[in-house]
Write an enzyme that holds these catalytic residues in place. Sequence first.
Site, PDB file in Angstrom:
ATOM      1  N   LYS A   1       0.831  -1.203   0.000  1.00 32.45           N
ATOM      2  CA  LYS A   1       0.000   0.000   0.000  1.00 32.45           C
ATOM      3  C   LYS A   1       0.871   1.261   0.000  1.00 32.45           C
ATOM      4  O   LYS A   1       2.083   1.190   0.208  1.00 32.45           O
ATOM      5  CB  LYS A   1      -0.915  -0.034   1.236  1.00 32.45           C
ATOM      6  CG  LYS A   1      -1.897  -1.227   1.236  1.00 32.45           C
ATOM      7  CD  LYS A   1      -2.805  -1.193   2.475  1.00 32.45           C
ATOM      8  CE  LYS A   1      -3.786  -2.347   2.471  1.00 32.45           C
ATOM      9  NZ  LYS A   1      -4.729  -2.262   3.631  1.00 32.45           N
TER      10      LYS A   1
ATOM     11  N   TYR B   1     -12.090  -3.144  -3.749  1.00 29.95           N
ATOM     12  CA  TYR B   1     -12.661  -3.090  -2.398  1.00 29.95           C
ATOM     13  C   TYR B   1     -14.197  -3.098  -2.417  1.00 29.95           C
ATOM     14  O   TYR B   1     -14.827  -2.549  -1.497  1.00 29.95           O
ATOM     15  CB  TYR B   1     -12.137  -1.863  -1.657  1.00 29.95           C
ATOM     16  CG  TYR B   1     -10.724  -2.023  -1.110  1.00 29.95           C
ATOM     17  CD1 TYR B   1     -10.391  -3.088  -0.268  1.00 29.95           C
ATOM     18  CD2 TYR B   1      -9.729  -1.094  -1.419  1.00 29.95           C
ATOM     19  CE1 TYR B   1      -9.102  -3.231   0.235  1.00 29.95           C
ATOM     20  CE2 TYR B   1      -8.433  -1.235  -0.906  1.00 29.95           C
ATOM     21  CZ  TYR B   1      -8.142  -2.303  -0.074  1.00 29.95           C
ATOM     22  OH  TYR B   1      -6.859  -2.437   0.442  1.00 29.95           O
TER      23      TYR B   1
ATOM     24  N   PHE C   1     -15.218   3.268   6.882  1.00 29.12           N
ATOM     25  CA  PHE C   1     -13.839   3.526   6.500  1.00 29.12           C
ATOM     26  C   PHE C   1     -13.613   3.426   4.987  1.00 29.12           C
ATOM     27  O   PHE C   1     -12.488   3.550   4.529  1.00 29.12           O
ATOM     28  CB  PHE C   1     -12.885   2.568   7.228  1.00 29.12           C
ATOM     29  CG  PHE C   1     -13.134   1.096   6.957  1.00 29.12           C
ATOM     30  CD1 PHE C   1     -12.572   0.476   5.853  1.00 29.12           C
ATOM     31  CD2 PHE C   1     -13.927   0.347   7.816  1.00 29.12           C
ATOM     32  CE1 PHE C   1     -12.800  -0.871   5.601  1.00 29.12           C
ATOM     33  CE2 PHE C   1     -14.155  -1.007   7.568  1.00 29.12           C
ATOM     34  CZ  PHE C   1     -13.585  -1.616   6.448  1.00 29.12           C
TER      35      PHE C   1
ATOM     36  N   ARG D   1      -1.386 -14.326   4.326  1.00 26.55           N
ATOM     37  CA  ARG D   1      -2.185 -13.699   5.396  1.00 26.55           C
ATOM     38  C   ARG D   1      -1.486 -13.894   6.749  1.00 26.55           C
ATOM     39  O   ARG D   1      -1.502 -13.013   7.602  1.00 26.55           O
ATOM     40  CB  ARG D   1      -3.591 -14.292   5.443  1.00 26.55           C
ATOM     41  CG  ARG D   1      -4.415 -14.084   4.169  1.00 26.55           C
ATOM     42  CD  ARG D   1      -5.104 -12.766   4.090  1.00 26.55           C
ATOM     43  NE  ARG D   1      -6.145 -12.600   5.064  1.00 26.55           N
ATOM     44  CZ  ARG D   1      -6.948 -11.534   5.096  1.00 26.55           C
ATOM     45  NH1 ARG D   1      -6.781 -10.543   4.207  1.00 26.55           N
ATOM     46  NH2 ARG D   1      -7.877 -11.408   6.012  1.00 26.55           N
TER      47      ARG D   1
ATOM     48  N   ARG E   1       2.773  -6.578   9.388  1.00 31.21           N
ATOM     49  CA  ARG E   1       2.042  -5.497  10.056  1.00 31.21           C
ATOM     50  C   ARG E   1       2.508  -5.321  11.502  1.00 31.21           C
ATOM     51  O   ARG E   1       2.599  -4.199  12.002  1.00 31.21           O
ATOM     52  CB  ARG E   1       0.540  -5.786   9.989  1.00 31.21           C
ATOM     53  CG  ARG E   1      -0.035  -5.628   8.572  1.00 31.21           C
ATOM     54  CD  ARG E   1      -1.374  -6.302   8.428  1.00 31.21           C
ATOM     55  NE  ARG E   1      -2.046  -5.937   7.179  1.00 31.21           N
ATOM     56  CZ  ARG E   1      -3.204  -6.456   6.785  1.00 31.21           C
ATOM     57  NH1 ARG E   1      -3.825  -7.354   7.541  1.00 31.21           N
ATOM     58  NH2 ARG E   1      -3.747  -6.090   5.645  1.00 31.21           N
TER      59      ARG E   1
ATOM     60  N   ASN F   1      -1.731  -0.245   7.035  1.00 32.14           N
ATOM     61  CA  ASN F   1      -1.090  -1.484   7.485  1.00 32.14           C
ATOM     62  C   ASN F   1      -0.208  -2.162   6.432  1.00 32.14           C
ATOM     63  O   ASN F   1      -0.112  -3.381   6.377  1.00 32.14           O
ATOM     64  CB  ASN F   1      -2.156  -2.444   8.024  1.00 32.14           C
ATOM     65  CG  ASN F   1      -3.285  -2.670   7.023  1.00 32.14           C
ATOM     66  OD1 ASN F   1      -3.156  -2.306   5.857  1.00 32.14           O
ATOM     67  ND2 ASN F   1      -4.377  -3.268   7.460  1.00 32.14           N
TER      68      ASN F   1
ATOM     69  N   HIS G   1      -1.786  -5.618   1.495  1.00 27.96           N
ATOM     70  CA  HIS G   1      -3.047  -6.341   1.264  1.00 27.96           C
ATOM     71  C   HIS G   1      -2.699  -7.743   0.811  1.00 27.96           C
ATOM     72  O   HIS G   1      -1.740  -7.927   0.059  1.00 27.96           O
ATOM     73  CB  HIS G   1      -3.862  -5.654   0.165  1.00 27.96           C
ATOM     74  CG  HIS G   1      -4.970  -6.527  -0.362  1.00 27.96           C
ATOM     75  ND1 HIS G   1      -6.208  -6.589   0.244  1.00 27.96           N
ATOM     76  CD2 HIS G   1      -5.016  -7.408  -1.399  1.00 27.96           C
ATOM     77  CE1 HIS G   1      -6.957  -7.468  -0.410  1.00 27.96           C
ATOM     78  NE2 HIS G   1      -6.262  -7.974  -1.414  1.00 27.96           N
TER      79      HIS G   1
HETATM   80  P1  IDP Z   1      -7.535  -7.052   5.556  1.00 25.72           P
HETATM   81  O1  IDP Z   1      -6.708  -6.072   4.745  1.00 25.72           O
HETATM   82  O2  IDP Z   1      -6.807  -7.493   6.784  1.00 25.72           O
HETATM   83  O3  IDP Z   1      -8.083  -8.179   4.725  1.00 25.72           O
HETATM   84  P2  IDP Z   1     -10.226  -5.903   5.448  1.00 25.72           P
HETATM   85  O4  IDP Z   1     -11.263  -6.141   6.486  1.00 25.72           O
HETATM   86  O5  IDP Z   1     -10.386  -6.580   4.131  1.00 25.72           O
HETATM   87  O6  IDP Z   1      -8.795  -6.239   6.108  1.00 25.72           O
HETATM   88  O7  IDP Z   1     -10.161  -4.327   5.231  1.00 25.72           O
HETATM   89  C1  IDP Z   1      -9.459  -3.755   4.139  1.00 25.72           C
HETATM   90  C2  IDP Z   1      -8.610  -2.617   4.651  1.00 25.72           C
HETATM   91  O8  IDP Z   1      -9.472  -1.574   5.147  1.00 25.72           O
HETATM   92  C3  IDP Z   1      -7.700  -2.964   5.844  1.00 25.72           C
HETATM   93  O9  IDP Z   1      -6.495  -3.560   5.469  1.00 25.72           O
HETATM   94  C4  IDP Z   1      -7.507  -1.613   6.471  1.00 25.72           C
HETATM   95  O10 IDP Z   1      -6.568  -0.819   5.739  1.00 25.72           O
HETATM   96  C5  IDP Z   1      -8.895  -0.988   6.316  1.00 25.72           C
HETATM   97  N1  IDP Z   1      -9.795  -1.280   7.442  1.00 25.72           N
HETATM   98  C6  IDP Z   1     -10.422  -2.451   7.719  1.00 25.72           C
HETATM   99  N2  IDP Z   1     -11.186  -2.386   8.810  1.00 25.72           N
HETATM  100  C7  IDP Z   1     -11.067  -1.119   9.252  1.00 25.72           C
HETATM  101  C8  IDP Z   1     -11.659  -0.416  10.366  1.00 25.72           C
HETATM  102  O11 IDP Z   1     -12.436  -0.950  11.155  1.00 25.72           O
HETATM  103  N3  IDP Z   1     -11.279   0.895  10.516  1.00 25.72           N
HETATM  104  C9  IDP Z   1     -10.433   1.515   9.665  1.00 25.72           C
HETATM  105  N4  IDP Z   1      -9.879   0.905   8.590  1.00 25.72           N
HETATM  106  C10 IDP Z   1     -10.179  -0.403   8.393  1.00 25.72           C
HETATM  107 MG    MG Z   2      -9.419  -8.050   3.092  1.00 27.43          MG
END
Ligand code: IDP
Ligand code: MG
Length: 139
Positions: free
Chosen positions: A11, A51, A59, A87, A104, A118, A121
């Site tokens: 990212k 997304y 968010f 993952r 992360r 973070n 992805h």
């Molecule tokens: P992942 O990247 O660990 O699969 P996802 O739930 O798919 O997580 O969410 C995509 C991205 O959106 C996350 O990597 C993070 O950057 C952001 N994100 C996810 N959940 C939250 C939240 O509750 N608050 C703020 N940002 C979030």
């Molecule tokens: Mg995801």
Amino acid sequence: MSIEKTLILVKPDGVRRGLVGEVISRVETKGYSIEALRLLNADRTLLERHYAEHIGKSFYEPLVEFMMSGPIVAMVASGNRVIEGFRSLAGVTDPTVAAPGTIRGDLARDQGTTVVQNIVHGSDSPESAAREIQIFFPK
Ligand code: IDP
Ligand code: MG
């Protein structure tokens, strides 16, 4: 048995901080192969597809803005169980609680922003991987 593939993104926070090599190194050191790699500036249309599952969440808009804030690196990595394996290398979504030893957990922290920044992805299922690889590496 066909070798599994996953989509990995570094990212904008990871690219800005010069962590592309570190992420690639962790993927390669684990033993996965890099099959494709590109640096790009993602636009809104591409990110809406990538997304799609998050559209409507609080968010979502900050996430899209963040992902457009600088270049990203997209890659396809392959290997048996690479989806689950990457993952695991990445760690959980929230970098504050991501285990030390993960990307992360080692390289990111809470920056006080609406969207969690973070570094990476990784696709979360074979269906997501196939869909996401097609978005970033159309045939
Ligand atoms: P992942 O990247 O660990 O699969 P996802 O739930 O798919 O997580 O969410 C995509 C991205 O959106 C996350 O990597 C993070 O950057 C952001 N994100 C996810 N959940 C939250 C939240 O509750 N608050 C703020 N940002 C979030
Ligand atoms: Mg995801």
